[in-house]
Design a protein around this motif. Sequence first.
Motif, PDB file in Angstrom:
ATOM      1  N   ILE A  20       0.818  -1.197  -0.019  1.00 46.95           N
ATOM      2  CA  ILE A  20       0.058  -0.120  -0.010  1.00 46.95           C
ATOM      3  C   ILE A  20       0.962   1.197  -0.091  1.00 46.95           C
ATOM      4  O   ILE A  20       1.626   1.402   0.842  1.00 46.95           O
ATOM      5  N   ALA A  66      -3.592  -0.065  -3.635  1.00 46.84           N
ATOM      6  CA  ALA A  66      -3.017  -1.167  -3.185  1.00 46.84           C
ATOM      7  C   ALA A  66      -2.532  -1.963  -4.336  1.00 46.84           C
ATOM      8  O   ALA A  66      -3.332  -2.117  -5.255  1.00 46.84           O
ATOM      9  N   PHE A  75      -7.984   0.920  -4.281  1.00 47.23           N
ATOM     10  CA  PHE A  75      -7.309   2.407  -3.995  1.00 47.23           C
ATOM     11  C   PHE A  75      -8.497   3.094  -3.033  1.00 47.23           C
ATOM     12  O   PHE A  75      -9.679   2.814  -2.926  1.00 47.23           O
ATOM     13  N   LEU A  94     -13.541   4.417  -1.656  1.00 39.81           N
ATOM     14  CA  LEU A  94     -12.617   3.217  -1.418  1.00 39.81           C
ATOM     15  C   LEU A  94     -13.092   2.037  -2.062  1.00 39.81           C
ATOM     16  O   LEU A  94     -14.403   1.644  -2.192  1.00 39.81           O
ATOM     17  N   LEU A 109      -6.175   0.058   3.520  1.00 37.24           N
ATOM     18  CA  LEU A 109      -6.197   1.325   2.762  1.00 37.24           C
ATOM     19  C   LEU A 109      -6.683   2.535   3.834  1.00 37.24           C
ATOM     20  O   LEU A 109      -6.127   3.594   3.807  1.00 37.24           O
ATOM     21  N   GLN A 113      -4.694   5.788   4.821  1.00 34.96           N
ATOM     22  CA  GLN A 113      -5.115   7.197   4.890  1.00 34.96           C
ATOM     23  C   GLN A 113      -4.976   7.824   6.294  1.00 34.96           C
ATOM     24  O   GLN A 113      -4.511   9.187   6.065  1.00 34.96           O
TER      25      GLN A 113
END
Length: 268
Positions: A20, A66, A75, A94, A109, A113
Amino acid sequence: MATGQTTRATRTVSQDSLLIRKCQGLEEMRACVALQKEVWNFADIELVPLRMFVVGEKIGGQVIGAFDRGELVGFAFAIPGLRQGHSFLYSQMLAVRQAYRNGGLGQRLKLFQRQDALARGIELMEWTFDPLEIKNAFLNVEKLGAIVRRYHTNLYGVTSSSLQGGLPTDRLVAEWWLKSKRVETLLASGVKPTFQTQASISVPAEIYDWRAKPETRNQAQAVEDRNREAFFKAFAGGLAVLGYERDAQGNGRFLLGRWEEEWGYAGS
Ligand SMILES: CC(C)(COP(=O)(O)OP(=O)(O)OC[C@H]1O[C@@H](n2cnc3c(N)ncnc32)[C@H](O)[C@@H]1OP(=O)(O)O)[C@@H](O)C(=O)NCCC(=O)NCCS
């Protein structure tokens, strides 16, 4: 099976091999647009275009991917927001490719963030989610520790996404207070904050099937209508979504309580 109703059976890929990181360059952003189309099946006019990914990244948002051996398989896309002089991130999308779901990649993910936001001094991330999506609600509330206090009726109008089944795009607003004790404790130890449940709102497991077929869509619509009213009433009464339960049959249940009373809530 409807796209939203993925099960543990789809967990076929080892998550350890996945990398990631921030997306770099036009080709990786283009891959995000393509994955967006694959996951939501939007008509082209409804896709977030390449230029928005490029701009979003340039102005303080996030385009995080990812990768499985260089190929984009997930993503997260966020843009910066401003409210009452405070900046926050608004996470617009997402997405995880079907074969990679239910192995924790969506959560990873989101955690990436969060780290990136905290490193830049941002303490709040918001996003909207479909109140009928049992899986997303579970991820947002139970695994990430987001709370919900706002509801939008038919936010985007009726869209072409097959995930939406032609229903109004009602959305709940997830507030993820990145530095709150609630979130920090949950992520560090898995301990969930205790609270008194004052109300609950249920979503039947059949919702995915009902919504996918024209002949049963009115049943899904009835659940959306009933729950919309219940959410408005609960939020007007000062309640917030603080927990989410799913049972062995796959039914979901939002648990609402008084967010001011919950320990460690350090938001706003
Ligand atoms: C939402 C999405 C990104 C999640 O990605 P993911 O990699 O599958 O997420 P994770 O594996 O980290 O977490 C999902 C959790 O929900 C659980 N889950 C799966 N199906 C479920 C269901 N029908 N009901 C309740 N929970 C469910 C998973 O088991 C997992 O929890 P666990 O780890 O405790 O078992 C992915 O499903 C997706 O791309 N969906 C389509 C697009 C979308 O709806 N995006 C979000 C809104 S923008």
